[in-house]
Every structure is written in C-alpha cells, then in structure tokens.
Design a protein around this motif. Structure first.
Motif, mmCIF file in Angstrom:
data_model
loop_
_atom_site.group_PDB
_atom_site.id
_atom_site.type_symbol
_atom_site.label_atom_id
_atom_site.label_comp_id
_atom_site.label_asym_id
_atom_site.label_seq_id
_atom_site.Cartn_x
_atom_site.Cartn_y
_atom_site.Cartn_z
ATOM 1 N N LEU A 1 -14.945 -14.306 1.857
ATOM 2 C CA LEU A 1 -16.120 -13.695 2.466
ATOM 3 C C LEU A 1 -16.505 -12.449 1.671
ATOM 4 C CD1 LEU A 1 -15.341 -13.833 6.288
ATOM 5 C CD2 LEU A 1 -17.286 -14.896 5.154
ATOM 6 N N LYS A 2 -17.786 -12.262 1.454
ATOM 7 C CA LYS A 2 -18.253 -11.123 0.664
ATOM 8 C C LYS A 2 -18.525 -9.935 1.584
ATOM 9 C CE LYS A 2 -21.483 -13.593 -1.306
ATOM 10 N NZ LYS A 2 -22.617 -14.027 -2.163
ATOM 11 N N ILE A 3 -17.458 -9.503 2.253
ATOM 12 C CA ILE A 3 -17.559 -8.304 3.076
ATOM 13 C C ILE A 3 -16.204 -7.617 3.046
ATOM 14 C CG2 ILE A 3 -16.963 -9.507 5.218
ATOM 15 C CD1 ILE A 3 -18.971 -7.583 6.625
ATOM 16 N N GLU A 4 -16.224 -6.308 2.862
ATOM 17 C CA GLU A 4 -14.974 -5.569 2.776
ATOM 18 C C GLU A 4 -14.362 -5.429 4.162
ATOM 19 O OE1 GLU A 4 -14.420 -1.075 2.069
ATOM 20 O OE2 GLU A 4 -14.208 -1.955 0.064
ATOM 21 N N THR A 5 -13.089 -5.782 4.287
ATOM 22 C CA THR A 5 -12.389 -5.619 5.561
ATOM 23 C C THR A 5 -11.439 -4.431 5.536
ATOM 24 O OG1 THR A 5 -10.685 -7.194 4.856
ATOM 25 C CG2 THR A 5 -12.551 -8.072 6.113
ATOM 26 N N TYR A 6 -10.833 -4.184 4.378
ATOM 27 C CA TYR A 6 -9.866 -3.084 4.268
ATOM 28 C C TYR A 6 -9.686 -2.731 2.808
ATOM 29 C CZ TYR A 6 -5.635 -0.309 4.944
ATOM 30 O OH TYR A 6 -4.728 0.720 4.987
ATOM 31 N N SER A 7 -9.528 -1.453 2.548
ATOM 32 C CA SER A 7 -9.096 -1.016 1.224
ATOM 33 C C SER A 7 -8.095 0.097 1.418
ATOM 34 C CB SER A 7 -10.276 -0.522 0.384
ATOM 35 O OG SER A 7 -10.699 0.759 0.799
ATOM 36 N N ASN A 8 -7.105 0.162 0.537
ATOM 37 C CA ASN A 8 -6.081 1.187 0.679
ATOM 38 C C ASN A 8 -6.626 2.571 0.377
ATOM 39 O OD1 ASN A 8 -3.178 0.022 1.214
ATOM 40 N ND2 ASN A 8 -4.267 -1.474 -0.037
ATOM 41 N N ALA A 9 -7.760 2.630 -0.294
ATOM 42 C CA ALA A 9 -8.368 3.933 -0.561
ATOM 43 C C ALA A 9 -9.114 4.456 0.660
ATOM 44 C CB ALA A 9 -9.310 3.831 -1.760
ATOM 45 N N LYS A 10 -9.818 3.557 1.365
ATOM 46 C CA LYS A 10 -10.681 3.985 2.472
ATOM 47 C C LYS A 10 -10.186 3.553 3.840
ATOM 48 C CE LYS A 10 -14.211 2.008 0.416
ATOM 49 N NZ LYS A 10 -15.569 1.505 0.106
ATOM 50 N N ALA B 1 -0.936 -8.551 14.851
ATOM 51 C CA ALA B 1 -1.616 -9.407 13.885
ATOM 52 C C ALA B 1 -2.088 -8.666 12.643
ATOM 53 C CB ALA B 1 -2.814 -10.086 14.555
ATOM 54 N N ASN B 2 -2.074 -7.345 12.638
ATOM 55 C CA ASN B 2 -2.715 -6.550 11.596
ATOM 56 C C ASN B 2 -4.211 -6.826 11.647
ATOM 57 O OD1 ASN B 2 -3.850 -5.652 9.045
ATOM 58 N ND2 ASN B 2 -1.759 -5.337 8.338
ATOM 59 N N ALA B 3 -4.996 -5.815 11.927
ATOM 60 C CA ALA B 3 -6.383 -6.003 12.352
ATOM 61 C C ALA B 3 -7.357 -6.369 11.243
ATOM 62 C CB ALA B 3 -6.867 -4.718 13.040
ATOM 63 N N TRP B 4 -6.909 -6.410 9.982
ATOM 64 C CA TRP B 4 -7.850 -6.587 8.884
ATOM 65 C C TRP B 4 -7.594 -7.893 8.142
ATOM 66 C CZ3 TRP B 4 -5.300 -1.799 9.486
ATOM 67 C CH2 TRP B 4 -6.104 -0.806 10.077
ATOM 68 N N PRO B 5 -8.539 -8.824 8.202
ATOM 69 C CA PRO B 5 -8.404 -10.061 7.424
ATOM 70 C C PRO B 5 -8.246 -9.761 5.937
ATOM 71 C CG PRO B 5 -10.157 -10.275 9.048
ATOM 72 C CD PRO B 5 -9.754 -8.824 9.045
ATOM 73 N N SER B 6 -7.425 -10.554 5.280
ATOM 74 C CA SER B 6 -7.062 -10.293 3.890
ATOM 75 C C SER B 6 -7.408 -11.487 3.013
ATOM 76 C CB SER B 6 -5.553 -10.011 3.805
ATOM 77 O OG SER B 6 -5.136 -9.814 2.475
ATOM 78 N N ASN C 1 -3.895 -7.372 -3.699
ATOM 79 C CA ASN C 1 -4.503 -7.799 -4.954
ATOM 80 C C ASN C 1 -5.176 -6.636 -5.665
ATOM 81 O OD1 ASN C 1 -6.686 -7.449 -3.272
ATOM 82 N ND2 ASN C 1 -7.426 -9.567 -3.410
ATOM 83 N N ASP C 2 -4.814 -5.410 -5.237
ATOM 84 C CA ASP C 2 -5.407 -4.219 -5.836
ATOM 85 C C ASP C 2 -4.373 -3.387 -6.590
ATOM 86 O OD1 ASP C 2 -3.999 -3.510 -3.539
ATOM 87 O OD2 ASP C 2 -5.323 -1.818 -3.078
ATOM 88 N N LEU C 3 -3.174 -3.919 -6.802
ATOM 89 C CA LEU C 3 -2.110 -3.165 -7.456
ATOM 90 C C LEU C 3 -1.918 -3.610 -8.901
ATOM 91 C CD1 LEU C 3 0.645 -3.097 -4.656
ATOM 92 C CD2 LEU C 3 -0.903 -1.245 -5.324
ATOM 93 N N VAL C 4 -1.399 -2.702 -9.695
ATOM 94 C CA VAL C 4 -0.968 -3.003 -11.058
ATOM 95 C C VAL C 4 0.441 -2.451 -11.216
ATOM 96 C CG1 VAL C 4 -3.303 -2.971 -12.027
ATOM 97 C CG2 VAL C 4 -1.978 -0.851 -11.946
ATOM 98 N N VAL C 5 1.140 -2.925 -12.211
ATOM 99 C CA VAL C 5 2.476 -2.399 -12.493
ATOM 100 C C VAL C 5 2.373 -0.910 -12.787
ATOM 101 C CG1 VAL C 5 4.403 -2.480 -14.122
ATOM 102 C CG2 VAL C 5 3.374 -4.608 -13.287
ATOM 103 N N ASP C 6 3.231 -0.144 -12.139
ATOM 104 C CA ASP C 6 3.215 1.312 -12.259
ATOM 105 C C ASP C 6 4.299 1.733 -13.254
ATOM 106 O OD1 ASP C 6 3.384 4.040 -11.997
ATOM 107 O OD2 ASP C 6 3.415 4.050 -9.804
#
Length: 638
Positions: A3-12, A262-267, A371-376
């Motif tokens: 779906l082209k709608i933001e449900t959650y981001s770790n920044a916001k 359930a964790n409220a944000w579809p992923s 799906n927003d992480l990279v190797v640190d």
C-alpha cells in the motif's frame, strides 16, 4: 505491491493519517463524501500536504470525474498525482469543476487561502467531512494528533471449546489523563462484517481492562465466532500505544496459550514464522487492518533467505480475518526452517497458531522486519564503551520442569549474515557457558536445545534456572544493525505442552547511550528503570514471571525491585520487595510471593506492576495449570 501509505517510520513514529482514514467509523463518512463529489460532477483536487495518494489507497477516486490536481509547493510541480500532472493552485479558477476537494484535515486555514480562487457557486470541501465525533477526540484542535488515534486490533474467538481474553489496564490515568479513559470497540467477524459496536468507560483509574470472548458472546447473543476486534481508547495521555496480553484458554487443559498485542502499525514485512514439525500444523492469522480488500496475490510468504515467494490466491475482504495454513503454500518445509511474511502494509503484526496432532495448541506472534536499516560499522567497536552492547535476553526455565530451545531470527533486510554468540547465566548472575553460532547466513535456520548444550559443556545451573543472552560476536567477521531477534520455545516435561515467544535485543543498563539505546518508554534514552505489567491468571491457574537483569556493562550489584499488587479496580492491595543480581534472573510465582489471604483480597482480574528505579529489567510472564499445561510470552511496559 505494498500500500502506498506510510504507517510507521522509526524517525517519526506512527502515522495518524492512515489511522484516521482506516477507522471503522470513517468508512460511512467517506461514502457520503464521495456521493456528494459524484453528484457535483467535475471535481478538482487541491493537495497541499501530499495526502491525495494516501486517500486513494483507502478510498479510490476512480469513479470521480477529476478535472485536475493542484498543489501549493512550487517544488511539487512536475509530479504526477492520481494520474494527473499537477498544476499550481493559482490555476484553480480555470478548472471547470463544480466542487473542490482539499485533501487535508484541519483544513480551515488552507481553504481560506484559496477561497478567492474558487469561482462562485463552486463548493469547497475537505477531509474534515470524515472527522470522528468530537466526543471521541482527545485533542479536537489537532485531528491527526496521535493521541486521537490510540487504536489497535485484537484477535477474539469463541467456539469449539476455545475462548480468548484480552487483558490490559488503564495506564493512561497514571500518565496524566484528565479523566478515566473510555473504550470504543468494533467487532468484525471472519468475513469482515460488523458483529457489534459498543463503547464503555474503564470503571476506575488504573482499573483492569478485560475483554472476554465468552462475555461478549453472551452480551450480543452471538454464535461461534472468529473475529477481529478494533480497540480505540478515548481520552489518553502521553502514550498512544494500546498494549495488552491475549490469552487463549479452553474447556480442558489441552488449550492454554498467550501472546502479545498486535502492534498497531501494518508493516511491509514480518519474520520469525516457524515451520511445523511433522506432527504440527502452523496457521497464521491475517487480520486485514484496512477498509479496502487485500488483492489476491498481494500477500505471501517465503523461506527466509529465499526469493521463492508464494502468494495467497484469494482476495481478503476489508477488516476480515484469513487463516493461512503454511502447508498450503509450503508443504515441504519443516522446523527449524523459518519463513518471512510479505505483508504489503495490509495488516498488523499477525499471530500464528501451532496445532499438534495430540490435540494441544499454542499461539504466538511474528515480529516486524525492518527494511530501513543498514549494517552499522560502529557496532563492532562499541565494546570499549558499551561492553556487550546489544543483548537479547531470554529465560532458561527451571530445568527440572521445562526444556528450553532458542533459534536466532533474521529480522531486517540488512541481515545477510548474523555473527552471534550465546552467553548462559545462572540465576545468581554467574556465567556458566558460551556457545558460538559463528557467522550464520540469512538462509540458515538453527535451533539449539539449551539444556542439551549446557550438558554437553558439563555446565550446571546451580539455581535450577537462569537465562541466555544472544550477543554479537564478530570474531568470524560479519556485520550488525542492532536488531537482534530470536524465538524461544519451552516444553513442559510433565505434559509435553509447548509455549514460545520471540523478541529483539536492546542495550541494557549503561549510562552511556548509542542512538536510541538504552531505550526508554517515557523519555529520551537512557532507559534505566522498570515498569512492567503482569496480568494474573484466575484460579485454578497460577501466574509465573521470569525477570532478567541483563547489563551491557556492570551496573548495580543488586536490583531494588517492587512487586505492587492491584485488584481489578486499580486499588493497591499489597507490595513486596525482591532483589535480583546483576546479570542474574528470578523465576517466581504469584502464589509463592503473596499469601492466600492477600491473593483473595486482590480477587480475579487483578494485576501486578513490577517497578524498579535503579535498573531496567526484562520480563517474561505466563500462567500454569499444575503439571498439565502452561502459557508464556514476553511482558510489556509503559
């Protein structure tokens, strides 16, 4: 395709826009709005905040006669929205539309800015037509305030000798809510049809919040049902997340299980779905969390590390529940193989049930795959300041009664390998053994019998119980992203009953911080205190808790932990102190810590708050029915 709608981001954090559009009460309002738009004929869209595409995902505008899409920001010029090349809003007078829709909430000011551009006789509307009643809003002055949408989905089922119960408490009164919150519920049957809607007040500040399927069935005169329960807490403060424990119980001792909210944000992705043993069936419950269907083939699963994605060929109706038998798509997989879920942001964190041929079953949940992480590249160098840094702690249950198994789970798309080790501790905090997994590949699925591994190393747990910590081990190379996860499975020796739980790693108990760790629920890191919720099972069930004092670096020698007992109305009944050594743990039972008279005063439906101002504890909870059955999952805090 997601779906082209933001449900959650770790920044916001969580996105209130999708919650506002997806609320069950919004559906009828959207239908009324679209009827007005169709009646007006030609429609112009003004999209100053970039919300039109998200609206389209939930409420398609294909049947509308859209003449043009207008924007405010010059930098948006050249974009295509709803299939139209966007135009500057200054061109609105030439639209030829009979109605203008401003795709924004709280749009009064935005509408005032363009009234002079709207020709006489042309109606001006906005998404404020979709607003919930003012009585349901914590902050009516800002509609998309996250506190207006403290929502989540629960799984509720009653029938065939099985019942479910959702348990939490009013933690918002303690966080500054002006009045005791109320709760609005909408119960959807398996096909997505509304079975019931109701609203009720939590009876007192701090009171238990309990929804029992048997009571709901009786109240609304329902037959057997499998349902998705939409929960909306009204009048919250500070915390917009609805947390709860889900219990599954039956008419006999073959059915006893529990899992997390359930964790409220579809992923986009979930992971940690286990393959079945030969004598098991694994069923994942998909709860469509939106007012639009999940298209056929939009959702699927694959073996972890494989590109062979097999999709569900069936459309899933809005708000419907779908039971996916893993064997329908992957008949060849077997434990300890694990699967990845291609979810497309269509549903909240799903539960899965494992049905065993002996008649027993268990419920658990998968986890959000990032799906927003990279190797640190900094993580291997954290040891000089943060010791073990990221730790995933889990119980080794009392060895005389339980067998304990662990399985690492890749939980981000960046994890092409997992360089990890396991450290085993007695309850006293003494390290007794280590196990190097090496540099596991993404496609590796390894399960370790912790009791057998300890025996192979001639390692003993003098206390009879302890815990394990999964940590990074870069001695064979590899990279880390700070998102360690694992599944932990426990078998009651006397009955063969099984429970399992999964969670992720954090940095624990160090005053130094790295990024958002040690995580804090209430403020900026470091989180160095504990407030955990322990729901209590009603008789004849006893409640157990396994508290772990993990520490990335040496911390206070002993914890200073309070167990505060409340009754169902949120009234404090008793309090007692316990002490856990650093790097140690404590496995305890409600019946052992509080005497019979105190437990009787607490009554059914009570709970315990585990509080510690000196350190961060991690906990697991469950109920036990003597030697015949038990359930278990990790705890939640606030």
């Amino acid at each position: 395709m997601s779906l082209k709608i933001e449900t959650y981001s770790n920044a916001k954090g969580g996105n209130s826009f999708f919650k506002a559009l997806g609320h069950p009460l919004t559906v009828a309002r959207a239908a009324d709005l679209y009827a007005r738009l169709r009646k007006a004929g030609k429609v112009a869209i003004y999209d100053p905040l970039g919300m039109a595409e998200g609206l389209q995902e939930f409420y398609p505008m294909d049947a509308l006669d859209i003449t043009a899409v207008y924007v405010q920001r010059v930098e948006d010029m050249g974009k295509t929205v709803l299939g139209h090349d966007v135009q500057a809003v200054t061109g609105l007078p030439q639209s030829g539309a009979g109605i203008v829709l401003v795709t924004a909430f709280d749009a009064g000011r935005l509408m005032d800015h363009i009234r002079h551009l709207v020709p006489a006789g042309v109606e001006l509307l906005s998404l404020d037509e979709l607003r919930l009643p003012v009585s349901m809003l914590t902050n009516p002055n800002r509609y998309l305030d996250p506190l207006n949408f403290a929502t989540n989905f629960g799984f509720l089922r009653d029938g065939n000798g099985q019942h479910t119960r959702i348990v939490s408490c009013d933690y918002w009164s303690g966080l500054g809510a002006k009045t005791v919150p109320e709760v609005w519920y909408c119960l959807f049957d398996q096909s997505g049809k509304v079975l019931a809607q109701w609203q009720e007040a939590i009876p007192a500040a701090g009171a238990s919040l309990i929804i029992d399927s048997r009571e709901i069935r009786q109240r609304f005169n329902l037959g057997d049902f499998t349902a998705s329960l939409f929960i909306h807490i009204l009048g919250v403060a500070r915390h917009d997340i609805v947390k709860y424990a889900l219990d599954v119980y039956g008419d006999d001792d073959t059915v006893l299980s529990c899992t997390h909210d359930a964790n409220a944000w579809p992923s986009d992705l979930f992971a940690g779905l286990p393959a079945p043993h030969d004598d098991e069936t694994v069923v994942m419950w998909i709860q469509n969390s939106h007012p639009v269907p999940i298209p056929a083939h939009a959702v699927g699963i694959n073996l972890m590390g494989s590109d062979d994605i097999r999709t569900i060929p069936t459309e899933i109706a809005p708000f419907a529940c779908y039971a996916l038998n893993v064997a329908d798509l992957f008949p060849e997989v077997r434990w300890p193989q694990q699967l990845e879920v291609q979810a497309g942001r269509y549903f909240v964190r799903p539960r899965y049930e494992v049905h065993v041929k002996n008649g027993r079953s268990r419920i658990a949940h998968v986890n959000v795959e990032r799906n927003d992480l990279v190797v640190d590249p900094n993580i291997p160098n954290l040891t000089q300041h943060l010791g073990k840094s990221y730790i995933l702690p889990a119980p080794i249950m009392p060895v005389a009664q339980w067998q304990s198994v662990m399985q690492p789970n890749p939980m981000s798309t960046a994890q092409t390998d997992l360089p990890i080790a396991a450290i085993f501790y007695d309850a006293t905090g003494v390290e007794v053994a280590r196990h190097k997994f090496g540099r596991l590949q993404r496609s590796d699925s390894v399960a370790v019998d912790m009791n057998a591994m300890l025996a192979a190393q001639n390692a003993m747990l003098p206390s009879g119980s302890g815990h394990v910590e999964l940590v990074y081990d870069f001695s064979d190379g590899g990279g880390g992203d700070g998102w360690l996860h694992g599944l932990f499975r426990y078998t009651q020796r006397s009955s063969g009953h099984i429970a399992e739980t999964s969670f992720g790693g954090h940095i624990f108990n160090t005053v130094l911080t790295y990024k958002n760790e040690p995580q804090s629920y209430a403020a900026a890191p470091p989180g160095l205190s504990t407030r955990l919720f322990l729901r209590l099972g009603d008789a004849p069930l006893d409640t157990f808790c396994h508290l772990i004092y993990a520490a990335s670096t040496p911390w206070h020698v002993q914890s200073d932990t309070s167990l505060v007992l409340f009754n169902r109305m949120g009234e404090q009944i008793a309090q007692t102190k316990i002490s856990i050594p650093c790097s140690g743990s404590l496995h305890w039972r409600y019946s052992e810590v509080f005497d019979a008279a105190t437990r009787q005063r607490a009554g059914d439906g009570g709970y315990i708050i585990i509080r510690d101002l000196t350190c961060r504890l991690f906990g697991y909870h469950g109920t036990v029915n003597g030697d015949t059955a038990f359930c278990m999952d990790h705890m939640f805090g606030f």
